[in-house]
Design an enzyme around this catalytic site. Structure first.
Site, mmCIF file in Angstrom:
data_model
loop_
_atom_site.group_PDB
_atom_site.id
_atom_site.type_symbol
_atom_site.label_atom_id
_atom_site.label_comp_id
_atom_site.label_asym_id
_atom_site.label_seq_id
_atom_site.Cartn_x
_atom_site.Cartn_y
_atom_site.Cartn_z
ATOM 1 N N GLU A 92 0.931 4.955 3.678
ATOM 2 C CA GLU A 92 0.222 4.795 2.409
ATOM 3 C C GLU A 92 -1.226 4.369 2.613
ATOM 4 O O GLU A 92 -1.539 3.671 3.567
ATOM 5 C CB GLU A 92 0.885 3.671 1.602
ATOM 6 C CG GLU A 92 2.290 3.968 1.206
ATOM 7 C CD GLU A 92 2.967 2.765 0.566
ATOM 8 O OE1 GLU A 92 2.257 1.820 0.137
ATOM 9 O OE2 GLU A 92 4.199 2.764 0.503
ATOM 10 N N CYS A 105 -8.244 1.282 1.543
ATOM 11 C CA CYS A 105 -7.349 0.395 2.288
ATOM 12 C C CYS A 105 -6.373 1.294 3.035
ATOM 13 O O CYS A 105 -5.644 2.066 2.416
ATOM 14 C CB CYS A 105 -6.624 -0.511 1.295
ATOM 15 S SG CYS A 105 -5.331 -1.497 2.060
ATOM 16 N N CYS A 112 6.353 -1.768 10.174
ATOM 17 C CA CYS A 112 5.711 -2.903 10.839
ATOM 18 C C CYS A 112 6.796 -3.723 11.536
ATOM 19 O O CYS A 112 7.868 -3.934 10.975
ATOM 20 C CB CYS A 112 4.991 -3.766 9.806
ATOM 21 S SG CYS A 112 4.142 -5.193 10.519
ATOM 22 N N CYS A 116 7.677 -9.916 8.012
ATOM 23 C CA CYS A 116 7.363 -10.986 7.052
ATOM 24 C C CYS A 116 8.340 -10.854 5.880
ATOM 25 O O CYS A 116 8.591 -9.749 5.392
ATOM 26 C CB CYS A 116 5.928 -10.863 6.552
ATOM 27 S SG CYS A 116 4.701 -11.061 7.864
ATOM 28 N N SER A 191 -7.437 -6.970 8.684
ATOM 29 C CA SER A 191 -6.562 -8.084 8.320
ATOM 30 C C SER A 191 -5.423 -8.186 9.326
ATOM 31 O O SER A 191 -4.769 -7.193 9.643
ATOM 32 C CB SER A 191 -6.002 -7.826 6.918
ATOM 33 O OG SER A 191 -5.081 -8.836 6.570
ATOM 34 N N CYS A 332 1.722 -3.342 -0.245
ATOM 35 C CA CYS A 332 1.870 -2.387 0.851
ATOM 36 C C CYS A 332 3.336 -2.091 1.141
ATOM 37 O O CYS A 332 4.182 -2.965 1.131
ATOM 38 C CB CYS A 332 1.110 -2.862 2.082
ATOM 39 S SG CYS A 332 1.942 -4.100 3.050
#
Ligand code: SAH
Length: 362
Positions: A92, A105, A112, A116, A191, A332
């Protein structure tokens, strides 16, 4: 298979000279088409000979990711794009427009590995790293869709940029190169969830990219729980790296702090965060959690404002990030997750399903 956007300027020069027997200014011409004029099909590069166009066409795979879906926020014009990659994976990107200023972005990984607990991408697991070309390709494809340049770029989409450091740095190299996209690194922000070696590498690189760090908790016990990466790089080590970055670059560092109701948003948390930031030139972005699961709640506006006031009263600059694209799942990983769940969900009126799939591939 080779992909054009995976190549840096020197690789283009070498290919032109050594493999194709062409003068190296052909590299400037090709890069000019790809990065400056948003022309991605070799056949359309009219200042190259017919033979060279044909040779280049058969040497390379598709230049850009294929746009498979766009959602546009009715509230604020935020656009979210889902790209299909050559192996069928999806990533995305988001385009934010604020007072005429456009910011792209983009993602650096499919999924990932950091897991988290509040993040849709983290919960979906890790698939693979993106190549340099797939990172750059999102940005250029967005510019192509817009028909105009985009001025700012943040690496804040899916994935952890510093766990894909080589491709990330190569992508930045291509985007900033004067013969390629020539985008200033002051207009780029990366980031990180707190990968210390990546922060140190960025500091040493002298690239001038801005740094944002997702902190989200002021003490290790809580951060361990929200962000398992904290077990590898606990807060003391993380802040040492952030301070090193600041000493080395002189830059103010953005601290991202996402607020989860009654988990990390109490006055005591705010006070402890202020202590951590003491003496650091920083700017805190407070981000109310964008709901992605049942495990947490979004805090009320009053709680968010109270948190901000405590930071400000201790001399810390802090702003609440305006929530954007909430109606289009702009957190995200959400769009990809939704697509993967399949077509059980009826498409909403907002969704623009692109019919001419495939014809966009160049
Ligand atoms: N891996 C990098 C960049 C990608 S995430 C990082 O962690 O910084 C970009 C930001 O969005 C991070 O601050 C992340 O913690 C935050 N984020 C993830 N899911 C979110 C959600 N559901 N609501 C609000 N922010 C979220």
């Amino acid at each position: 298979m080779r992909f054009p956007l995976d190549m840096d300027y020197e690789e283009w020069c070498q290919l032109c000279r050594e493999d194709w027997g062409e003068p190296s200014f052909r590299a400037d011409q090709i890069c000019g088409w790809l990065y400056g004029r948003r022309v991605f099909c070799f056949e359309e590069m009219t200042n190259l000979s017919k033979e060279l166009r044909a040779k280049a066409s058969i040497s390379f795979g598709a230049t850009l990711p294929e746009l498979s879906k766009v959602e546009v926020s009715k509230r604020d014009g935020t656009q979210k794009m889902l790209w299909s990659l050559h192996d069928g994976e999806a990533v995305e990107s988001v385009l934010l427009v604020q007072e005429g200023r456009k910011t792209a972005c983009i993602s650096t990984q499919v999924g990932c590995p950091l897991a988290c607990s509040f993040c849709a991408t983290g919960q979906s697991g890790f698939v693979r790293n993106l190549s340099c070309g797939e990172i750059v390709g999102q940005f250029l494809a967005m510019e192509k869709e817009q028909g105009a340049p985009i001025d700012n770029l943040v690496f804040m989409g899916m994935g952890e940029p510093f766990l894909n450091l080589e491709a990330f740095l190569k992508a930045v190299g291509n985007l900033r190169h004067p013969k390629m996209r020539a985008l200033g690194t002051r207009r780029m922000t990366v980031s990180t969830a707190g990968i210390v070696p990546g922060i140190l590498a960025l500091a040493e690189s002298n690239l001038g990219i801005r740094l944002a760090v997702s902190v989200h908790a002021p003490d290790d016990a809580l951060r361990d729980r929200l962000m398992p990466v904290n077990r590898s790089y606990p807060l003391a080590e993380l802040f040492k790296a952030i301070r090193f970055f600041q000493e080395k670059t002189g830059d103010r560092v953005s601290i991202e702090y996402m607020l989860l109701d009654a988990v990390n948003d109490t006055p005591a948390h705010a006070a402890r965060l202020a202590e951590r930031l003491n003496g650091l030139k920083s700017y805190v972005n407070l981000i109310p959690w964008n709901a992605t699961c049942e495990a947490f709640r979004k805090p009320t506006r009053q709680r968010v404002e109270q948190f901000r006031q405590i930071l400000v009263s201790r001399g810390i600059e802090a702003e609440v990030r305006r929530e954007r694209g909430e109606d289009i799942n702009a957190a995200c990983g959400q769009l990809r997750q939704k697509e993967r769940r399949g077509s059980q969900e009826a498409p909403s009126a907002r969704e623009i399903q692109l019919k001419e799939k495939g014809t966009r591939r160049v």
